[in-house]
Each structure stands twice: as structure tokens, then as C-alpha cells.
Motif scaffolding. Structure first.
Motif, PDB file in Angstrom:
ATOM      1  N   THR A 192       0.920  -1.232  -0.282  1.00  0.00           N
ATOM      2  CA  THR A 192       0.591   0.122   0.201  1.00  0.00           C
ATOM      3  C   THR A 192       1.347   1.201   0.174  1.00  0.00           C
ATOM      4  O   THR A 192       0.490   1.936  -0.600  1.00  0.00           O
ATOM      5  CB  THR A 192      -0.753  -0.234   1.328  1.00  0.00           C
ATOM      6  OG1 THR A 192      -2.273  -0.954   1.181  1.00  0.00           O
ATOM      7  CG2 THR A 192      -2.108   1.124   1.216  1.00  0.00           C
ATOM      8  N   LEU A 243       1.047   4.188  -2.805  1.00  0.00           N
ATOM      9  CA  LEU A 243       1.732   6.502  -2.811  1.00  0.00           C
ATOM     10  C   LEU A 243       2.201   6.606  -3.244  1.00  0.00           C
ATOM     11  O   LEU A 243       2.391   7.771  -3.245  1.00  0.00           O
ATOM     12  CB  LEU A 243       1.062   6.201  -0.922  1.00  0.00           C
ATOM     13  CG  LEU A 243      -0.663   5.844   0.009  1.00  0.00           C
ATOM     14  CD1 LEU A 243      -0.095   6.150   0.987  1.00  0.00           C
ATOM     15  CD2 LEU A 243      -1.599   6.492  -0.555  1.00  0.00           C
ATOM     16  N   TYR A 270      -3.454   7.517   4.066  1.00  0.00           N
ATOM     17  CA  TYR A 270      -4.640   7.165   3.462  1.00  0.00           C
ATOM     18  C   TYR A 270      -5.102   6.090   4.291  1.00  0.00           C
ATOM     19  O   TYR A 270      -4.707   6.476   5.486  1.00  0.00           O
ATOM     20  CB  TYR A 270      -4.388   5.986   2.225  1.00  0.00           C
ATOM     21  CG  TYR A 270      -3.978   4.762   3.021  1.00  0.00           C
ATOM     22  CD1 TYR A 270      -5.321   3.352   2.929  1.00  0.00           C
ATOM     23  CD2 TYR A 270      -2.978   4.380   3.710  1.00  0.00           C
ATOM     24  CE1 TYR A 270      -4.291   2.346   3.818  1.00  0.00           C
ATOM     25  CE2 TYR A 270      -2.609   3.708   3.548  1.00  0.00           C
ATOM     26  CZ  TYR A 270      -3.500   1.930   3.947  1.00  0.00           C
ATOM     27  OH  TYR A 270      -3.054   1.010   4.630  1.00  0.00           O
ATOM     28  N   THR A 301     -11.052   4.744  -0.023  1.00  0.00           N
ATOM     29  CA  THR A 301     -10.253   5.072  -0.086  1.00  0.00           C
ATOM     30  C   THR A 301      -9.933   6.402  -0.300  1.00  0.00           C
ATOM     31  O   THR A 301     -10.136   7.264  -1.476  1.00  0.00           O
ATOM     32  CB  THR A 301      -9.228   3.995  -0.549  1.00  0.00           C
ATOM     33  OG1 THR A 301      -9.165   2.522  -0.057  1.00  0.00           O
ATOM     34  CG2 THR A 301      -7.589   4.653  -0.431  1.00  0.00           C
ATOM     35  N   TYR A 302      -9.687   7.188   0.922  1.00  0.00           N
ATOM     36  CA  TYR A 302      -9.361   8.310   0.669  1.00  0.00           C
ATOM     37  C   TYR A 302      -8.025   8.368   0.866  1.00  0.00           C
ATOM     38  O   TYR A 302      -6.776   8.402   2.015  1.00  0.00           O
ATOM     39  CB  TYR A 302     -10.379   8.924   2.153  1.00  0.00           C
ATOM     40  CG  TYR A 302     -12.060   9.327   1.991  1.00  0.00           C
ATOM     41  CD1 TYR A 302     -12.060  10.058   1.035  1.00  0.00           C
ATOM     42  CD2 TYR A 302     -12.318   8.991   2.175  1.00  0.00           C
ATOM     43  CE1 TYR A 302     -13.237  10.019   0.699  1.00  0.00           C
ATOM     44  CE2 TYR A 302     -13.876   8.148   2.377  1.00  0.00           C
ATOM     45  CZ  TYR A 302     -14.415   8.846   1.698  1.00  0.00           C
ATOM     46  OH  TYR A 302     -15.800   8.863   1.321  1.00  0.00           O
ATOM     47  N   ILE A 303      -7.344   8.784  -0.669  1.00  0.00           N
ATOM     48  CA  ILE A 303      -6.016   9.668  -0.192  1.00  0.00           C
ATOM     49  C   ILE A 303      -5.635  11.143  -0.049  1.00  0.00           C
ATOM     50  O   ILE A 303      -6.280  11.921  -0.742  1.00  0.00           O
ATOM     51  CB  ILE A 303      -5.135   8.803  -1.787  1.00  0.00           C
ATOM     52  CG1 ILE A 303      -5.404   7.661  -1.515  1.00  0.00           C
ATOM     53  CG2 ILE A 303      -3.423   9.197  -1.147  1.00  0.00           C
ATOM     54  CD1 ILE A 303      -5.039   7.032  -2.959  1.00  0.00           C
TER      55      ILE A 303
END
Length: 133
Positions: free
Chosen positions: A43, A47, A78, A89-91
Motif C-alpha cells: 500500500t 502511495l 490514506y 479509500t481516501y488518499i
């Protein structure tokens, strides 16, 4: 294939080799998850793709404009929120610039960052197909 990434894993638990052309990186899981902690886990690796793309895109733009951009710093986090219907999913991406830039130039660079190729990939529909060899 020109755009092919090859990922392999062998006997070492979760230590994964990622090969793209002549370049190689190691991805892994932390020790508390049974890995060897020899590289970034998947993950944060995703990013990092987004962050590096934004930084490179901004730097290229500033170079073409001959703006005095000395450094781009991109910090990403995130958060996953699960509801009954879907997982979202919030980045969060915080970008800062070093250099003698005015407000208008900085505003433009923030907009340019959102136009990087990885941002476009991640904000448009993605279809993933897995074929078995």
C-alpha cells in the motif's frame, strides 16, 4: 512487453522482487506480519507511485516555465472507510514547494500535480483482469 512489471516471490516469506526493465525494487511486509521488512509494503508502494508522479510532473512543468522551484515535498496518507455497499479509500496528499514562487505559480503547480498520469489512473475507473498461466 514494454510496460510489463514482473513480480516474483520465492522462499523468503513475503519478500518480493519487482522488476521493470533494468530496474528492480524489493517489496515486503513488516516483521509483525511475518515478513522480513526488506522493503516497502504494497500500500505505501502504491502511495509512493502517486507521490513521485506528482513531484515529477510538477518539476517538469516548473522547469519548462523556468520557475525557481527548488524542491517539491509530497506527503501522502490514506484511510479506508467501509460501508454496507462499498469500501472507499481516501488518499490525502499534502504538497509543499520550496523556492521563490509567487501565489499564482504555487496555485498553478497544485493544479498541475493533479494532472499527473498516476492521479488520472487512480481517479478513473480501473478494470483488473487476472489470467492464469
Amino acid at each position: 512487453m514494454e510496460n510489463e512489471v514482473v513480480v516474483t516471490i520465492g522462499q523468503v516469506p513475503y519478500t518480493t522482487s519487482v522488476q521493470y526493465g533494468k530496474h528492480q525494487i524489493i517489496a515486503d511486509e513488516p516483521e509483525e506480519l511475518g515478513g522480513e521488512d526488506q522493503g516497502i509494503n504494497p500500500t505505501p508502494l502504491l502511495l509512493s507511485s502517486l507521490g513521485t508522479c506528482k513531484a515529477i510532473t510538477v518539476k517538469m512543468y516548473a522547469d519548462r516555465k523556468k520557475w525557481p522551484l527548488e524542491e517539491v515535498i509530497v506527503r501522502l496518507t490514506y484511510e479506508v472507510q467501509i460501508s454496507e455497499q462499498q469500501q472507499t479509500t481516501y488518499i490525502k496528499c499534502h504538497i509543499s514547494f520550496k523556492g521563490d514562487l509567487d501565489t499564482e505559480q504555487k496555485t498553478r503547480l497544485f493544479k498541475i500535480a493533479d494532472r499527473c498520469p498516476v492521479h488520472k489512473i487512480l481517479t478513473n475507473p480501473i478494470v483488473i483482469s487476472s489470467n492464469h498461466l
